[in-house]
Design a protein around this motif. Structure first.
Motif, mmCIF file in Angstrom:
data_model
loop_
_atom_site.group_PDB
_atom_site.id
_atom_site.type_symbol
_atom_site.label_atom_id
_atom_site.label_comp_id
_atom_site.label_asym_id
_atom_site.label_seq_id
_atom_site.Cartn_x
_atom_site.Cartn_y
_atom_site.Cartn_z
ATOM 1 N N MET A 42 -26.101 -27.606 10.076
ATOM 2 C CA MET A 42 -26.535 -28.234 8.956
ATOM 3 C C MET A 42 -27.571 -27.644 7.863
ATOM 4 O O MET A 42 -28.600 -27.076 8.498
ATOM 5 C CB MET A 42 -27.334 -29.670 9.449
ATOM 6 N N ASP A 43 -27.163 -27.710 6.683
ATOM 7 C CA ASP A 43 -27.745 -26.809 5.853
ATOM 8 C C ASP A 43 -28.703 -27.895 4.840
ATOM 9 O O ASP A 43 -28.684 -29.059 5.192
ATOM 10 C CB ASP A 43 -26.903 -26.057 4.782
ATOM 11 N N THR A 44 -29.252 -27.169 3.891
ATOM 12 C CA THR A 44 -30.278 -27.937 3.086
ATOM 13 C C THR A 44 -29.317 -29.244 2.179
ATOM 14 O O THR A 44 -30.064 -30.241 1.826
ATOM 15 C CB THR A 44 -30.988 -27.419 1.878
ATOM 16 N N VAL A 45 -28.066 -28.862 1.908
ATOM 17 C CA VAL A 45 -27.304 -29.975 1.198
ATOM 18 C C VAL A 45 -27.178 -31.142 2.020
ATOM 19 O O VAL A 45 -27.269 -32.212 1.799
ATOM 20 C CB VAL A 45 -25.970 -29.495 0.365
ATOM 21 N N GLN A 90 -28.991 -32.041 4.519
ATOM 22 C CA GLN A 90 -30.192 -32.770 4.839
ATOM 23 C C GLN A 90 -30.441 -33.479 3.541
ATOM 24 O O GLN A 90 -31.014 -34.867 3.606
ATOM 25 C CB GLN A 90 -31.333 -31.630 4.936
ATOM 26 N N LYS A 91 -30.198 -33.142 2.271
ATOM 27 C CA LYS A 91 -30.261 -33.929 1.046
ATOM 28 C C LYS A 91 -29.292 -35.197 1.006
ATOM 29 O O LYS A 91 -29.831 -36.256 0.820
ATOM 30 C CB LYS A 91 -30.063 -33.169 -0.234
ATOM 31 N N ILE A 92 -28.197 -34.979 1.516
ATOM 32 C CA ILE A 92 -27.529 -36.224 1.747
ATOM 33 C C ILE A 92 -27.900 -37.194 2.691
ATOM 34 O O ILE A 92 -27.904 -38.358 2.415
ATOM 35 C CB ILE A 92 -25.835 -35.699 1.990
ATOM 36 N N LEU A 93 -28.332 -36.698 3.791
ATOM 37 C CA LEU A 93 -28.989 -37.499 4.820
ATOM 38 C C LEU A 93 -30.272 -38.198 4.224
ATOM 39 O O LEU A 93 -30.484 -39.443 4.560
ATOM 40 C CB LEU A 93 -29.212 -36.860 5.889
ATOM 41 N N ALA A 94 -31.212 -37.442 3.473
ATOM 42 C CA ALA A 94 -32.115 -38.128 3.054
ATOM 43 C C ALA A 94 -32.003 -39.352 2.053
ATOM 44 O O ALA A 94 -32.360 -40.460 2.232
ATOM 45 C CB ALA A 94 -33.185 -37.078 2.277
ATOM 46 N N GLU A 95 -31.160 -39.181 1.047
ATOM 47 C CA GLU A 95 -30.519 -39.941 0.091
ATOM 48 C C GLU A 95 -30.155 -41.434 0.694
ATOM 49 O O GLU A 95 -30.239 -42.511 0.555
ATOM 50 C CB GLU A 95 -29.460 -39.579 -0.926
ATOM 51 N N LEU A 96 -29.048 -41.012 1.808
ATOM 52 C CA LEU A 96 -28.611 -42.169 2.400
ATOM 53 C C LEU A 96 -29.678 -43.204 3.339
ATOM 54 O O LEU A 96 -29.485 -44.285 3.343
ATOM 55 C CB LEU A 96 -27.069 -41.836 3.434
ATOM 56 N N GLN A 97 -30.601 -42.416 3.808
ATOM 57 C CA GLN A 97 -31.458 -43.009 4.421
ATOM 58 C C GLN A 97 -32.248 -43.899 3.568
ATOM 59 O O GLN A 97 -32.903 -44.986 3.888
ATOM 60 C CB GLN A 97 -32.444 -42.176 5.164
ATOM 61 N N GLN A 98 -32.606 -43.686 2.231
ATOM 62 C CA GLN A 98 -33.389 -44.339 1.329
ATOM 63 C C GLN A 98 -32.297 -45.600 0.851
ATOM 64 O O GLN A 98 -32.743 -46.497 0.479
ATOM 65 C CB GLN A 98 -33.767 -43.607 0.045
ATOM 66 N N ASP A 99 -31.185 -45.311 0.931
ATOM 67 C CA ASP A 99 -30.360 -46.241 0.104
ATOM 68 C C ASP A 99 -28.879 -46.010 0.649
ATOM 69 O O ASP A 99 -28.047 -45.235 0.214
ATOM 70 C CB ASP A 99 -30.244 -46.149 -1.402
ATOM 71 N N LEU A 135 -36.518 -34.775 8.104
ATOM 72 C CA LEU A 135 -35.338 -33.903 8.031
ATOM 73 C C LEU A 135 -35.729 -32.430 7.892
ATOM 74 O O LEU A 135 -34.963 -31.369 7.876
ATOM 75 C CB LEU A 135 -34.397 -34.197 6.798
ATOM 76 N N THR A 136 -37.118 -32.232 7.695
ATOM 77 C CA THR A 136 -37.631 -30.952 7.764
ATOM 78 C C THR A 136 -38.280 -30.674 9.121
ATOM 79 O O THR A 136 -38.736 -31.646 9.805
ATOM 80 C CB THR A 136 -38.698 -30.665 6.598
ATOM 81 N N ARG A 137 -38.354 -29.574 9.575
ATOM 82 C CA ARG A 137 -38.776 -29.259 11.037
ATOM 83 C C ARG A 137 -40.412 -29.203 10.903
ATOM 84 O O ARG A 137 -40.537 -28.472 9.951
ATOM 85 C CB ARG A 137 -38.103 -28.081 11.585
ATOM 86 N N ALA A 138 -41.010 -29.816 11.763
ATOM 87 C CA ALA A 138 -42.440 -29.732 11.644
ATOM 88 C C ALA A 138 -42.987 -28.416 12.436
ATOM 89 O O ALA A 138 -42.519 -28.019 13.398
ATOM 90 C CB ALA A 138 -43.269 -30.768 12.066
#
Length: 153
Positions: free
Chosen positions: A1-4, A6-15, A150-153
């Motif tokens: 899974m790349d940063t794109v 992760q961005k898709i997942l982040a956006e879908l988690q918001q809406d 979605l970022t590793r701590a």
């Protein structure tokens, strides 16, 4: 899974209702590659599904409790029987099996305290293998339905 991704997942988690066109614009991709990535995230199981978040109070579920379950024994058959029976109790919103004692943590929503007491006595206490139930009432949700980081701590 790349940063794109992760961005898709982040956006879908918001809406989760974004169209592919809206999603593509937010993650700065054209529609076709965004759609392909979205389908791959769904196919791989990274996206497990889509649903509406319903306010419990809006449907009359004004009472919430956390129930800790300690099992009498934890052999495979007892655990399987307990988990199978537990999955049929619709007021159990979440159930986690834990290491150590207690063995399970349940999140329960009911109409009121009387309904919780009936559920506790008639269903939860009679589940296979239960030795002890301990419950506590939820006073207030401080953090709820937070998107996954979605970022590793």
């Amino acid at each position: 899974m790349d940063t794109v991704d992760q961005k898709i997942l982040a956006e879908l988690q918001q809406d989760g209702r974004l169209t592919v066109t809206e999603l593509a614009a937010r993650v700065r991709l054209s529609v076709s590659p965004c759609h392909r990535r979205l389908r791959e995230l769904e196919r791989s199981g990274a996206i497990r599904g889509y649903r509406a978040l319903v306010d419990p109070a809006a449907v009359g579920l004004n009472f919430e409790a956390l129930v800790f379950v300690s099992m009498r024994q934890e052999d495979r058959d007892t655990v399987a029987g307990f988990e199978r029976a537990l999955s049929e109790v619709e007021h159990v919103l979440e159930a986690q099996r834990l290491f150590g004692d207690p063995d399970y943590l349940l999140r329960i929503a009911t109409v009121d305290l009387a309904a919780f007491q009936r559920l506790y006595d008639e269903r939860l206490a009679t589940l296979p293998g239960v030795q002890r139930l301990t419950s506590t009432l939820v006073m207030k949700h401080v953090v709820e339905d937070r998107p996954l980081p979605l970022t590793r701590a």
